[in-house]
Write an enzyme that holds these catalytic residues in place. Structure first.
Site, PDB file in Angstrom:
ATOM      1  N   ASP A 199       0.651 -14.505  -5.505  1.00  0.00           N
ATOM      2  CA  ASP A 199       0.496 -13.054  -5.382  1.00  0.00           C
ATOM      3  C   ASP A 199       0.176 -12.472  -6.758  1.00  0.00           C
ATOM      4  O   ASP A 199       0.943 -12.639  -7.711  1.00  0.00           O
ATOM      5  CB  ASP A 199       1.820 -12.496  -4.847  1.00  0.00           C
ATOM      6  CG  ASP A 199       1.779 -11.019  -4.521  1.00  0.00           C
ATOM      7  OD1 ASP A 199       1.096 -10.263  -5.225  1.00  0.00           O
ATOM      8  OD2 ASP A 199       2.465 -10.638  -3.560  1.00  0.00           O
ATOM      9  N   SER A 225       5.693  -5.058   0.482  1.00  0.00           N
ATOM     10  CA  SER A 225       5.365  -4.472  -0.823  1.00  0.00           C
ATOM     11  C   SER A 225       6.127  -3.155  -1.018  1.00  0.00           C
ATOM     12  O   SER A 225       7.357  -3.157  -1.001  1.00  0.00           O
ATOM     13  CB  SER A 225       3.852  -4.303  -0.935  1.00  0.00           C
ATOM     14  OG  SER A 225       3.477  -4.078  -2.274  1.00  0.00           O
ATOM     15  N   HIS A 249      -0.914 -11.633  -1.600  1.00  0.00           N
ATOM     16  CA  HIS A 249      -0.266 -10.371  -1.214  1.00  0.00           C
ATOM     17  C   HIS A 249      -0.811  -9.804   0.105  1.00  0.00           C
ATOM     18  O   HIS A 249      -0.403  -8.727   0.527  1.00  0.00           O
ATOM     19  CB  HIS A 249      -0.492  -9.345  -2.337  1.00  0.00           C
ATOM     20  CG  HIS A 249       0.483  -8.210  -2.359  1.00  0.00           C
ATOM     21  ND1 HIS A 249       1.831  -8.382  -2.602  1.00  0.00           N
ATOM     22  CD2 HIS A 249       0.329  -6.869  -2.171  1.00  0.00           C
ATOM     23  CE1 HIS A 249       2.446  -7.211  -2.568  1.00  0.00           C
ATOM     24  NE2 HIS A 249       1.553  -6.273  -2.300  1.00  0.00           N
TER      25      HIS A 249
END
Lengths: 283, 283
Positions: free
Chosen positions: B228, B152, B261
């Site tokens: 995600d 991320s 995620h």
């Protein structure tokens, strides 16, 4: 007995081709709302029912710690085993509690409390042995083949629950279990609170006692870190080993030099435990 | 430059035959006390120096999340790679902060802040590129072979840092990176705060921009979950893919259906990333 189970999905994560899911449900045994986690391996897509390994966690844990930190999903996916992780005690505002980390919420010790005010909710033995498997087996595509494992307080829970119900589990294992709680500070505090002062009522929840007088054996595997800060005072694997030897109980016990009480130890050896259970679940 | 490094060991856990260790040290770059974690594989016992994979975590994380949840140690142990996980920002009472989870402490974005009050401590780019590797390579039995990866915000950090310093890293990878932060809410908020309103100063910290105009290539692997929640608005892997295609950049990008995620996604594919990096580290 017919029970209608209402369970609510809380979260879903894809993991190693299978699914990690959290659920909440109203437990009739514990008289409160409970959460549990289940890992369903990719094999369920074939329509074939998979066996279940129940994992009992240690002090302060919830359903989350083992699922997040052990890496169990990789091997469960490969072997086609579902993993179920309950919480470690009843929970909620109306549930009795204590300021200590080793009593009350997060510290149910997998017994049925007989002492007020604990007996209203703290019935973790019945929850793990009866209500939870009934819920799991009526809700998910799993068989009635079961194994059980756990860590520390949960290792104590896994070994005692399996030995008290050898017909329900094909194998049992533990990491760093409290092997002789009737002679350990954690166990004495919890048992005197939940079960009362009469030590005669504690014996059925002591893995070493049960192993010494067992008449029906199931395969058992215990791993313990040699650098575990709780080894001497709280865990006492030598007592379990002596009980196994006295009764010819089929126990594989291994002390691993340098390993501590953490999930870094569990993750290092969880694969061996799953392969051990798979061998007996698939017989 | 000669620097004397004083570092203090905070914790040690044996893991897969190697060692997970946390350290704290006074960072001259960040002007505060920082923590990092390192995993040293069993191979170091042979006396041979091992290469290092730097792992940059995402928003709200510390050095702990990846080490506890990814399961990386099993593969790092097998392949003989050390893993280093820094914190995600400067920390401490005197360090500027923000109420948002996506700005301030836990959200350093791997840039050198130019704007007050952030510029006093928020120099994560220099810390990750220079101070930390110097400290690691002068303290532990590691070689100067480096790879870099992250998740991320940390995926953004890994890709941009590697492309700005292709001579320092043999390969780069990312899970769910912020691929085009100059056009994403997280990136615009952080860059305008740390780097000021002039977008010309943002371009050097945008992976898609860097990939489109790179002249020196290093092998790159990016994995992204198809389920995600941040995919469309914040992560934008299609922009990175278009940049790679426009410039013939050697990028392996894969979208994994159903994955989110979380660390459940990372743990499912971390083995592939380590094997990818090992191939290039060992050339």
């Amino acid at each position: 007995m017919t029970t209608s189970h209402v369970i609510e999905n809380v979260s879903v994560n894809k993991s190693f081709g299978g699914w990690h899911k959290q659920y909440s449900h109203q437990s009739t045994t514990l008289n409160c709302t409970m959460k549990f986690a289940i890992y369903l391996p990719p094999k369920i897509a074939s329509g074939e029912k998979v066996p279940v390994l129940y994992w009992l966690s240690g002090l302060t844990c919830t359903d989350e710690n083992f699922m997040q930190k052990s890496g169990v999903q990789r091997i469960a996916a490969e072997l086609g085993i579902a993993i179920v992780a309950p919480d470690t005690s009843p929970r909620g505002e109306g549930v009795a509690n204590d300021d200590g980390y080793d009593l009350g919420q997060g510290a149910g010790f997998y017994v049925n409390a007989t002492q007020a005010p604990w007996n209203r909710h703290y019935q973790m033995y019945d929850y793990v042995v009866n209500e939870l498997p009934q819920l799991i087996e009526s809700t998910f595509p799993v068989s009635d083949k079961r194994a059980i494992s756990g860590h520390s307080m949960g290792g104590h829970g896994a070994l005692t629950i399996a030995m008290l119900n050898p017909e329900r589990y094909s194998s049992m294992s533990a990491f760093s279990p409290i092997c002789n709680p009737i002679n350990a500070p954690w166990g004495k505090k919890a048992f005197s609170t939940y079960l009362g002062k009469d030590k005669a009522n504690w014996l059925n929840h002591d893995a070493s006692e049960l192993m010494r007088r067992a008449t029906q054996f199931i395969p058992a595997k215990v791993d313990q870190g040699g650098a575990d800060d709780f080894l001497t005072e709280q865990l006492q694997p030598e007592t379990l080993e002596a009980a196994a030897q006295a009764n010819d109980y089929p126990l594989e016990l291994c002390i691993h030099e340098g390993y501590d009480h953490s999930y870094y130890f569990i993750s290092s050896f969880i694969e061996e435990h799953l392969r051990f259970h798979a061998e007996h679940l698939n017989k």
